[in-house]
Every structure is written in C-alpha cells, then in structure tokens.
Design a protein around this motif. Structure first.
Motif, mmCIF file in Angstrom:
data_model
loop_
_atom_site.group_PDB
_atom_site.id
_atom_site.type_symbol
_atom_site.label_atom_id
_atom_site.label_comp_id
_atom_site.label_asym_id
_atom_site.label_seq_id
_atom_site.Cartn_x
_atom_site.Cartn_y
_atom_site.Cartn_z
ATOM 1 N N UNK A 190 0.842 -1.206 0.000
ATOM 2 C CA UNK A 190 0.000 0.000 0.000
ATOM 3 C C UNK A 190 0.875 1.254 0.000
ATOM 4 N N UNK A 191 1.944 1.215 0.784
ATOM 5 C CA UNK A 191 2.844 2.372 0.845
ATOM 6 C C UNK A 191 3.477 2.631 -0.527
ATOM 7 N N UNK A 192 3.911 1.554 -1.157
ATOM 8 C CA UNK A 192 4.531 1.702 -2.483
ATOM 9 C C UNK A 192 3.516 2.288 -3.467
ATOM 10 N N UNK A 193 2.263 1.843 -3.367
ATOM 11 C CA UNK A 193 1.226 2.359 -4.276
ATOM 12 C C UNK A 193 0.980 3.842 -4.001
ATOM 13 N N UNK A 194 0.962 4.202 -2.723
ATOM 14 C CA UNK A 194 0.771 5.621 -2.346
ATOM 15 C C UNK A 194 1.855 6.480 -2.971
ATOM 16 N N UNK A 195 3.080 5.957 -2.922
ATOM 17 C CA UNK A 195 4.229 6.734 -3.411
ATOM 18 C C UNK A 195 4.230 6.893 -4.928
ATOM 19 N N UNK A 196 3.468 6.036 -5.603
ATOM 20 C CA UNK A 196 3.388 6.183 -7.068
ATOM 21 C C UNK A 196 2.508 7.371 -7.450
ATOM 22 N N UNK A 197 1.781 7.879 -6.475
ATOM 23 C CA UNK A 197 0.938 9.078 -6.669
ATOM 24 C C UNK A 197 -0.086 8.924 -7.793
ATOM 25 N N UNK A 198 -0.568 7.714 -7.922
ATOM 26 C CA UNK A 198 -1.730 7.492 -8.794
ATOM 27 C C UNK A 198 -2.743 6.786 -7.902
ATOM 28 N N UNK A 214 -12.270 0.504 -8.776
ATOM 29 C CA UNK A 214 -11.621 0.228 -7.491
ATOM 30 C C UNK A 214 -10.581 1.321 -7.234
ATOM 31 N N UNK A 215 -10.374 1.648 -5.970
ATOM 32 C CA UNK A 215 -9.347 2.614 -5.560
ATOM 33 C C UNK A 215 -7.964 1.968 -5.736
ATOM 34 N N UNK A 216 -6.973 2.776 -6.124
ATOM 35 C CA UNK A 216 -5.628 2.236 -6.373
ATOM 36 C C UNK A 216 -5.057 1.512 -5.148
ATOM 37 N N UNK A 217 -5.348 2.027 -3.953
ATOM 38 C CA UNK A 217 -4.774 1.393 -2.754
ATOM 39 C C UNK A 217 -5.421 0.031 -2.504
ATOM 40 N N UNK A 218 -6.694 -0.075 -2.857
ATOM 41 C CA UNK A 218 -7.385 -1.366 -2.757
ATOM 42 C C UNK A 218 -6.764 -2.367 -3.725
ATOM 43 N N UNK A 219 -6.438 -1.887 -4.922
ATOM 44 C CA UNK A 219 -5.830 -2.781 -5.917
ATOM 45 C C UNK A 219 -4.456 -3.252 -5.430
ATOM 46 N N UNK A 220 -3.703 -2.336 -4.794
ATOM 47 C CA UNK A 220 -2.374 -2.701 -4.265
ATOM 48 C C UNK A 220 -2.518 -3.799 -3.209
ATOM 49 N N UNK A 221 -3.509 -3.610 -2.344
ATOM 50 C CA UNK A 221 -3.765 -4.630 -1.315
ATOM 51 C C UNK A 221 -4.188 -5.944 -1.967
ATOM 52 N N UNK A 222 -4.996 -5.829 -2.993
ATOM 53 C CA UNK A 222 -5.481 -7.016 -3.696
ATOM 54 C C UNK A 222 -4.330 -7.862 -4.204
#
Ligand SMILES: Cc1ncc(COP(=O)(O)O)c(C=O)c1O
Length: 380
Positions: A23-31, A242-250
């Motif tokens: 999730x953190x890595x996805x947050x840092x991608x800023x998308x 779906x929200x990007x952070x949800x996809x990262x968790x997925x």
C-alpha cells in the motif's frame, strides 16, 4: 464467575508487512484513482491466478454483480434465476437493473448447488441469466448447469464472493460461467477493504465490464461504437472503479490466498475430527469432485436433535458466532424486500434452518479450536 471467551467471529483482517509495503509503495506512485496502473497490475494478477484471459476489478462485489448484469444486457422485466440461500447482496443488483429475481431451489438441505430440475421449471422466454452462489466457499456441481445454460442460451454468472480458490473438478469456481466474480471486502479471503474482481473468457464482455465501471466511456470497437473511441455520453455506465490502494492490497492478498486456504482447511479438519462422536452434528456435503476454500466450516445439525438456530444461540453464549445467526439466515424470499418473489424452495428452507457456521480463519488458535469443540460437545 466464569470469564467469557474472546469473540470468535467469521472475520479476520489478515494484514501483514507485505500488505503495508504494497500500500505504501502504491501511495508513493501518486496514482490513487481507479485508472492507476496498479489496477491493471491487479487485474493481471487475478487473470493469472484464475487462468483466465480477462480480469476486471471493481469497487465492491455488489457493484460487480450489477456490472455483470449490465454487460449481459439484462434490462427491465428480464428474469434472473438465483438460489434463495444467497445473501441480499446477490439479489439487490437484480432489482437495480429492474429485472426480476426468480428463486430456484437448491439440490438438498446440505448443498448450495441448484436443483437442475427445479431450475428447468423456472426457465421462461424471459430468463436471461442464472447466478450461482457457493456459500461459505463450498463447491457445487457445475458441468450440467453449464450445459443447460448453453442449450437454453442463458448467461451464467458465478457469484464467488465467498469462494476464492474453491475448486470443482480441478477448475476454479468462477471460471465455469460467462462472468465469475469475487467480493474483496474485509471479511473475504482476498481483502481489499472494499473491492471486487471479475473474470471472463470473452474480450467483448471484459470490455463491456470496463466500460460499465467507468461511466460507459467507449472502449469497444463494434460497428456501432467505433466512431466514438474514448467518448463519454454514448452509452450508460457508472463509477464502479476500485481505488488504487485497494488494488495494491489485492495484489499482496492474492499472493497469500493459497496459504490462507491451507490454514482454514487445517482448522476445519481439526474441528471436524473433534466432533466425530457427536451423532447429531456433521459437516455438510462437500460436493464430490470439489474442494472448499473453508471460508467457514458449515455444519449440519440433525433436526431431531435441535434447530440450527438453537445451536447457534448456545454457541453465542460461549462467544462463538455463527454467520447464520449474525445474518438471520433464511430463504431470501422470506425477507420483506423479496416477499413478492416468493417461491416454494423446501430444500433451501430446510438448509437455512439446519446449518450453522464455525469460523476457521487464520486468527483461530489451537486453544480456540478446543474451545469450539468443547462448546459443541457440551450440548450433547
Ligand atoms: C455471496 C456474496 N455476494 C455478494 C457480496 C457483496 O460483496 P460486497 O460486500 O463487496 O459488495 C457478498 C459480500 O458480502 C457475498 O458474500
């Protein structure tokens, strides 16, 4: 005074460092929106896990069912056959599509699969789809249903929201029909918080699902649509992304799915082994040729001994929560919202009265298993 045991519910949010880093890595991608690259990466991971050519993610399972109905062109007055043993979430989207839920019975009081002869009786010229719902991850017969759907030209949707990784005849449930879908809610075996994913073998359907989840914006290149590439306002759609952070968790959760199934299976086996001397209690039928994901263990209570509700209430006194009690499990058509669609489904009625569920999740300890076994034995 005896102390109340900690609550044992069918819910365990299994978040570890891998999930946190994802999730953190996805947050840092800023998308962050549903058009982020990570959504396509999640879809690739889903497609590859389920050996399916196309996967489409969405914001929740209820939305995914609505999307499936939209993609299959189900509109006002169309009939959709569903089992009354499903939860409300399977049927609400049918109402949203102004279609008509038609309840067909399940095969027995111990199996969530359809009674095909009852399904056949319910088919009319208006029947456009059938939805299967493998509750608590239990497998069901699929091959004869697939043949029936093909013969009658009826779409098959598999609502596998509780059946991530469940198999039938060596194939994942969700990959038999035209569209298979899974909720990725907190409680589910792949948990994005809120989320869902769908698979299909049809390119056309996968594009329709993508269009439907993003305001109807045109993707397909059909004769009618190819003059409007990428345009809005040509066809209907909603925002079901779906929200990007949800996809990262997925993505990180999907990697743990097999391990979770192993743990849940082991826990279920241990509980079953502890109750073999209770003549009034046994696991419901696991359809031959199938493998459950043990989203929960489902037990069948001999009606001569007690009702499922009586046993669930006694379990609750020991802080063990059966989903059937928590969600007042009954045939859906007994609920006020669905009463006007009532049908005679005696197997479904008996099933809902006779079963209880026992949590098997990754948070269940050996001590919890002993507590569950002792609680059940104490009722003999
Ligand atoms: C069988 C079934 N279908 C649909 C849903 C709806 O999924 P969601 O909660 O993600 O909307 C659920 C989730 O509770 C479910 O168990």
């Amino acid at each position: 005074m005896s102390q109340l045991y900690k609550p044992l519910k069918n819910k365990f949010v299994d978040i570890d460092r891998t999930d946190e880093s994802a999730v953190l890595a996805a947050l840092r991608r800023k998308q962050l929106s549903g058009t982020a690259d990570i959504v396509a990466e999640f879809e690739q991971a889903v497609a590859s896990y389920f050996y399916s050519p196309y996967a489409v993610a969405s914001c929740n399972g209820t939305a995914a069912i609505h999307l499936a109905l939209l993609a299959l062109d189900i509109t006002a007055g169309d009939e959709v056959i569903v089992p009354p043993t499903a939860p409300v979430m399977t049927v609400l989207p049918i109402l949203l599509a102004n279609a008509v839920p038609v309840f067909a019975d399940v095969i027995s009081d111990q199996n969530f699969g359809f009674d095909l002869s009852n399904v056949q009786q319910k088919i009319t010229p208006k029947t456009k789809a059938i939805i299967t719902v493998p509750m608590w991850g239990y497998p069901m017969e699929m091959s004869r249903l697939v043949v029936l759907c093909q013969k009658k030209n009826i779409a098959l949707i598999e609502d596998c929201s509780q059946a991530h990784g469940t198999k039938m005849d060596g194939k994942y449930l969700g990959t038999f029909g035209d569209i298979g879908l899974w909720s990725a809610h907190d409680r589910k075996l792949v948990a994005c918080g809120e989320g869902a994913f769908m698979v299909t073998e049809s390119k056309d359907l996968s594009e329709k699902l993508q269009e439907g989840r993003a305001f109807g914006r045109v993707i397909r290149q059909t004769r009618k649509l190819k003059k409007y590439p990428g345009q809005f306002g040509v066809q209907f759609g909603l925002n079901y992304k779906i929200h990007a952070l949800g996809a990262a968790l997925g993505i990180s959760q999907l990697k743990k799915l097999d391990k979770k199934i192993k743990i849940r299976t082991k826990n279920a086996r241990a509980i079953c082994a502890g109750i073999t001397d209770l003549p009034w209690l046994k696991e419901i039928e696991v359809t031959p040729g199938g493998v459950s994901n043990y989203y929960a263990l489902v037990l069948y209570v001999d009606p001569e001994f007690a009702s499922g509700e009586e046993i669930s209430r006694k379990l609750l006194a020991q802080n063990i929560v059966s989903d059937t009690l928590e969600y007042t499990y009954c045939p859906l058509y007994e609920m006020p919202l669905f009463k006007k669609f009532a049908a005679k489904c005696p197997n479904a009625k008996r099933l809902t009265q006779r079963i209880i569920t026992i949590p098997t999740h990754e948070g269940i300890t050996a001590e919890d298993i002993q507590h569950i076994i002792a609680a059940l034995k104490g009722m003999s």
